[in-house]
Design a protein around this motif. Structure first.
Motif, PDB file in Angstrom:
ATOM      1  N   ILE A 125     -57.606  -5.642  -8.453  1.00  0.00           N
ATOM      2  CA  ILE A 125     -57.901  -4.265  -7.288  1.00  0.00           C
ATOM      3  C   ILE A 125     -57.135  -4.307  -6.282  1.00  0.00           C
ATOM      4  N   ALA A 126     -56.579  -5.072  -5.892  1.00  0.00           N
ATOM      5  CA  ALA A 126     -55.058  -5.517  -5.102  1.00  0.00           C
ATOM      6  C   ALA A 126     -53.335  -5.119  -6.006  1.00  0.00           C
ATOM      7  N   THR A 127     -53.824  -4.962  -6.936  1.00  0.00           N
ATOM      8  CA  THR A 127     -52.859  -4.549  -7.660  1.00  0.00           C
ATOM      9  C   THR A 127     -52.967  -2.738  -7.748  1.00  0.00           C
ATOM     10  N   ILE A 128     -53.965  -2.793  -8.077  1.00  0.00           N
ATOM     11  CA  ILE A 128     -54.397  -0.913  -8.334  1.00  0.00           C
ATOM     12  C   ILE A 128     -53.407  -0.624  -6.953  1.00  0.00           C
ATOM     13  N   ASN A 129     -54.131  -1.094  -6.044  1.00  0.00           N
ATOM     14  CA  ASN A 129     -54.258  -0.679  -4.380  1.00  0.00           C
ATOM     15  C   ASN A 129     -52.819  -1.234  -4.410  1.00  0.00           C
ATOM     16  N   VAL A 130     -51.847  -1.760  -4.951  1.00  0.00           N
ATOM     17  CA  VAL A 130     -50.397  -1.681  -4.722  1.00  0.00           C
ATOM     18  C   VAL A 130     -49.922  -0.834  -5.237  1.00  0.00           C
ATOM     19  N   TRP A 131     -50.443  -0.003  -6.180  1.00  0.00           N
ATOM     20  CA  TRP A 131     -49.585   1.189  -7.126  1.00  0.00           C
ATOM     21  C   TRP A 131     -50.227   2.565  -6.405  1.00  0.00           C
ATOM     22  N   ASN A 132     -51.289   2.367  -5.839  1.00  0.00           N
ATOM     23  CA  ASN A 132     -51.051   3.559  -5.337  1.00  0.00           C
ATOM     24  C   ASN A 132     -51.173   3.733  -3.789  1.00  0.00           C
ATOM     25  N   ARG A 133     -50.481   2.723  -3.345  1.00  0.00           N
ATOM     26  CA  ARG A 133     -49.480   3.047  -1.745  1.00  0.00           C
ATOM     27  C   ARG A 133     -48.347   3.710  -2.179  1.00  0.00           C
ATOM     28  N   ILE A 134     -47.857   2.737  -3.296  1.00  0.00           N
ATOM     29  CA  ILE A 134     -46.750   3.641  -3.503  1.00  0.00           C
ATOM     30  C   ILE A 134     -46.417   5.302  -4.371  1.00  0.00           C
ATOM     31  N   ALA A 135     -47.713   4.739  -5.031  1.00  0.00           N
ATOM     32  CA  ALA A 135     -47.034   6.422  -5.939  1.00  0.00           C
ATOM     33  C   ALA A 135     -47.877   7.082  -4.414  1.00  0.00           C
ATOM     34  N   VAL A 136     -49.047   7.398  -3.435  1.00  0.00           N
ATOM     35  CA  VAL A 136     -48.721   7.979  -2.631  1.00  0.00           C
ATOM     36  C   VAL A 136     -47.612   8.338  -1.858  1.00  0.00           C
ATOM     37  N   THR A 137     -46.999   7.446  -1.393  1.00  0.00           N
ATOM     38  CA  THR A 137     -45.999   6.696  -0.399  1.00  0.00           C
ATOM     39  C   THR A 137     -44.649   8.368  -0.976  1.00  0.00           C
ATOM     40  N   THR A 138     -44.834   7.771  -2.250  1.00  0.00           N
ATOM     41  CA  THR A 138     -43.753   8.129  -2.346  1.00  0.00           C
ATOM     42  C   THR A 138     -43.748  10.165  -3.581  1.00  0.00           C
TER      43      THR A 138
END
Length: 146
Positions: A125-138
């Motif tokens: 769950i933590a990992t997908i949240n990191v990926w989501n934050r990277i993808a949304v931010t960029t």
């Protein structure tokens, strides 16, 4: 168009997150993992990840009916008890608020998942949240053609 390619700009950081991704793929049931990734990505409004994980799950044999129902998983009859606790934990961790993860959510998951399985699920769950934050931010965009 994406703001930046994180893998190009910060390759060591990107590889570190990729290491977490490889770990959770090796240690969390694939079917549950894709549901968790899809749910967190929906909550975070990450179209890149919703697209990717929907396609990955379909390619792995998941039904479109179950995938569509992830958006309303509490009302849908398609998920077993372990999947429901994983989705509830995903909601709580992804929407982490002032009071953290409620005891009832944690306790329900801890009843059905071993301590190691639960630790791995939290990492997923933590990992997908990191990926989501990277993808949304960029502003990463899903491919128009697949």
């Amino acid at each position: 168009m994406s703001r930046m390619d994180m893998g190009q700009v910060a390759p060591e950081a990107y590889q570190a997150v990729l290491g977490l991704e490889k770990y959770v793929r090796a240690n969390v049931d694939h079917r549950t993992l894709e549901l968790v990734k899809l749910r967190a990505s929906m909550l975070n409004g990450c179209s890149f990840c919703v697209d990717m994980h929907s396609r990955d799950a379909l390619d792995a044999g998941e039904s479109s009916r179950r995938l569509f129902a992830v958006a309303a998983w509490r009302e849908a009859p398609f998920f077993d008890e372990r999947e429901r606790t994983a989705l509830a934990l995903t909601d709580a961790v992804t929407r982490l608020g002032e009071h953290g993860v409620p005891d009832e959510v944690w306790d329900a998951a801890a009843k059905l998942w071993s301590e190691k399985e639960l630790a791995d699920l939290v990492m997923a769950i933590a990992t997908i949240n990191v990926w989501n934050r990277i993808a949304v931010t960029t502003q990463a965009q899903p491919p128009l053609e697949v």
